[in-house]
Enzyme design. Structure first.
Site, PDB file in Angstrom:
ATOM      1  N   HIS A 119       0.875  -1.179   0.000  1.00 38.05           N
ATOM      2  CA  HIS A 119       0.000   0.000   0.000  1.00 38.05           C
ATOM      3  C   HIS A 119       0.913   1.230   0.000  1.00 38.05           C
ATOM      4  O   HIS A 119       0.909   2.034   0.916  1.00 38.05           O
ATOM      5  CB  HIS A 119      -0.930  -0.041   1.211  1.00 38.05           C
ATOM      6  CG  HIS A 119      -2.134   0.850   1.125  1.00 38.05           C
ATOM      7  ND1 HIS A 119      -3.429   0.391   1.275  1.00 38.05           N
ATOM      8  CD2 HIS A 119      -2.246   2.188   0.913  1.00 38.05           C
ATOM      9  CE1 HIS A 119      -4.275   1.401   1.173  1.00 38.05           C
ATOM     10  NE2 HIS A 119      -3.583   2.513   0.952  1.00 38.05           N
ATOM     11  N   GLU A 164      -4.516  -0.193  -5.348  1.00 32.95           N
ATOM     12  CA  GLU A 164      -4.693   0.946  -6.252  1.00 32.95           C
ATOM     13  C   GLU A 164      -3.461   1.271  -7.095  1.00 32.95           C
ATOM     14  O   GLU A 164      -2.838   2.350  -6.933  1.00 32.95           O
ATOM     15  CB  GLU A 164      -5.108   2.194  -5.447  1.00 32.95           C
ATOM     16  CG  GLU A 164      -6.376   2.015  -4.639  1.00 32.95           C
ATOM     17  CD  GLU A 164      -6.802   3.276  -3.886  1.00 32.95           C
ATOM     18  OE1 GLU A 164      -6.066   4.281  -3.943  1.00 32.95           O
ATOM     19  OE2 GLU A 164      -7.857   3.262  -3.256  1.00 32.95           O
ATOM     20  N   TYR A 293     -15.260   5.556  -4.022  1.00 30.86           N
ATOM     21  CA  TYR A 293     -15.673   6.675  -3.171  1.00 30.86           C
ATOM     22  C   TYR A 293     -16.690   7.567  -3.874  1.00 30.86           C
ATOM     23  O   TYR A 293     -17.576   8.106  -3.253  1.00 30.86           O
ATOM     24  CB  TYR A 293     -14.449   7.509  -2.785  1.00 30.86           C
ATOM     25  CG  TYR A 293     -13.532   6.766  -1.832  1.00 30.86           C
ATOM     26  CD1 TYR A 293     -13.651   6.952  -0.467  1.00 30.86           C
ATOM     27  CD2 TYR A 293     -12.572   5.861  -2.294  1.00 30.86           C
ATOM     28  CE1 TYR A 293     -12.836   6.263   0.431  1.00 30.86           C
ATOM     29  CE2 TYR A 293     -11.750   5.169  -1.414  1.00 30.86           C
ATOM     30  CZ  TYR A 293     -11.891   5.382  -0.052  1.00 30.86           C
ATOM     31  OH  TYR A 293     -11.093   4.692   0.830  1.00 30.86           O
TER      32      TYR A 293
HETATM   33  O1  IFM Z   1      -6.598   6.976   2.354  1.00 30.61           O
HETATM   34  C1  IFM Z   1      -6.779   6.444   1.076  1.00 30.61           C
HETATM   35  C2  IFM Z   1      -6.279   5.022   0.999  1.00 30.61           C
HETATM   36  O2  IFM Z   1      -4.953   4.920   1.378  1.00 30.61           O
HETATM   37  C3  IFM Z   1      -6.409   4.500  -0.416  1.00 30.61           C
HETATM   38  N1  IFM Z   1      -7.733   4.710  -0.944  1.00 30.61           N
HETATM   39  C4  IFM Z   1      -8.343   5.998  -0.764  1.00 30.61           C
HETATM   40  C5  IFM Z   1      -8.232   6.454   0.676  1.00 30.61           C
HETATM   41  C6  IFM Z   1      -8.886   7.836   0.850  1.00 30.61           C
HETATM   42  O3  IFM Z   1      -8.240   8.774   0.037  1.00 30.61           O
END
Ligand code: IFM
Length: 446
Positions: A119, A164, A293
């Site tokens: 991550h 991601e 999101y």
């Molecule tokens: O905080 C991040 C996370 O590390 C990865 N996805 C989106 C989140 C919110 O921006």
């Protein structure tokens, strides 16, 4: 109105990431995010991950929170520089043991560990050799994955290779707003390719080293893309945007090739690919993790590299200035299912930032977040009703934490963290989700 029931065996929990919560900086090697934080002007208020939520020293308290929330799973990431301070070579056994103790604590609490191997906190020592632009990092990642899987694979069933890749590649190497802060589109695409390649190479190894019945996948950040109007040029712009953000990652992982329309558009910027790479990247996965999101609304622009402009429709927005658009997650889940042959899906992140404060009664009341979860979960339930094989939902995030270039200025937690004292205060949204997790259902308002 009766409550909306989720399928038996549905996984419910929260997600976090090592750099965002652990702290314990002295007990690990440096990562590219430490370097990025030290770069003046890159992170709001010069915030760092040195202490964060001090989860490294307080993990038992955080496991107790998860148990109190009735979570049956918890997604967390392993810090590569905690396990291998130089990225390769000598293992920091104290660091690796930390994750072993965390896994044991979770299992003792009846919570299934859901591990993310990467991550974004690449060891700085590997960045000095070119980081993810250097193909050698792919093989160093596989070595690292092997070390972690050998240690934890006897107890952990759920594994995510990467979180991601679009963000790590594009925000980190094209837009320069994430570590390592580069601004070269072509190199960014090479990084993306190497991330995907390391995912594919690690798959068979992880299967071999993890317990029977383990489930392996990758997490992509995906957003449903809507055209700004029904004009052909807007529809085409939206298709291009979808190609760069979504299909550029979905197609290789699930179909074993890059989308040809986007490949053509990229011209000389396309990544260098060795024979067999695409077959490796297309190695079958057991599930796809989706972080969602918001949605994207896209129109044509006469300017810019891709002739694309983002439109900001009227609506509700979170503190990240992301639109609250629950229908988008449903459309996305249905679309991935229909276009990519119905893989098992997990929402590995979904949540929102708001300006939370402690009220006079000592509690944190976050009605907007409760409303957000209620509406997104309803949309997920509708997707399941339409045949989506959604197997779990993980809220982002267990705790307020280090929100990358925004530092500590954005709060995504269902638990408020007072950074001065490290006190944890479950917000109203935690209480709402605890009841959803306990009952495996979403209450419907009368
Ligand atoms: O905080 C991040 C996370 O590390 C990865 N996805 C989106 C989140 C919110 O921006």
């Amino acid at each position: 109105m009766s409550d909306l029931q989720f399928p038996d065996g549905f996984l419910w929990g929260t997600a976090t990431a090592s750099f965002q919560i652990e702290g314990g900086r002295k007990e690990r090697g440096d990562s590219i995010w430490d370097d990025f934080c030290a770069w003046p002007g890159k992170v709001v208020d010069g915030d760092t991950g040195d202490v964060a939520d001090d989860h490294y020293h307080r993990y038992q308290q955080d496991v107790d929170l998860l148990k109190a929330f009735n979570a049956n799973t918890y997604r967390f990431s392993i810090s590569w520089p905690r396990v291998l301070p130089q990225g390769t070579g000598e293992v920091n056994h104290v660091g690796l043991d930390f994750y072993s103790r965390l896994v044991d604590a979770l299992l003792a609490a009846g919570i299934e560990p859901f591990i993310t191997l990467y991550h974004w906190d690449l060891p700085s020592a590997l960045q000095r050799l070119g980081g993810w632009v250097n193909r050698d990092t792919v093989y160093r990642y596989v070595d690292y994955a092997e070390i972690v899987a050998k240690k934890l694979g006897d107890r952990v069933r759920y594994w995510i290779t990467h979180n991601e890749p679009w963000v790590a590649a594009i925000l980190g190497h094209h837009e320069g707003v994430h570590a390592p802060g580069w601004t070269d589109h072509s190199l960014a695409l090479q990084v993306g390719h190497h991330l995907l390649l390391s995912h594919g190479l690690a798959m068979p190894l992880l299967h071999q080293l993890t317990k029977a019945g383990s489930r392996l996948g990758i997490t992509l950040n995906l957003s449903q893309v809507y055209a700004a109007s029904d004009k052909t040029e807007d529809i085409e712009a939206a298709k291009r945007y979808d190609g760069h953000l979504n299909r550029w990652y979905l197609d290789p992982v699930l179909l074993g090739n890059y989308p040809q329309d986007i490949w053509q558009q990229l011209g000389w910027r396309v990544p260098r690919i060795a024979p067999q790479d695409m077959d490796i990247i297309g190695t079958p996965i057991d599930f796809l993790g989706i972080n969602n999101y918001s949605r994207a609304v896209i129109g044509h622009s006469d300017e810019g590299e891709n002739h694309i402009q983002s439109i900001r429709p009227k609506g509700e927005y979170t503190a990240m200035d992301w639109e609250v658009y629950p229908q988008g997650i449903k459309a996305l889940l249905v679309r991935v299912t229909r276009e990519y042959g119905a893989p098992d899906l997990y929402v590995t992140e979904n949540g929102c930032a708001y300006e939370d404060t402690i009220s006079d009664d000592g509690q944190v009341h976050d009605p907007q977040r409760v409303d957000f979860f209620r509406r997104y979960l309803k949309a997920c339930h509708e997707a399941i009703t339409e045949g989506v094989q959604l197997k779990g939902y993980l809220a982002w995030s267990l705790l307020d934490n280090f929100e990358w270039s925004f530092g500590y200025s954005r709060r995504f937690g269902i638990t408020y963290v007072d950074y001065a004292t490290q006190e944890r205060i479950p917000k109203d949204s935690a209480k709402f989700l605890s009841e959803v997790f306990r009952s495996n259902s979403l209450p419907q308002e009368a």
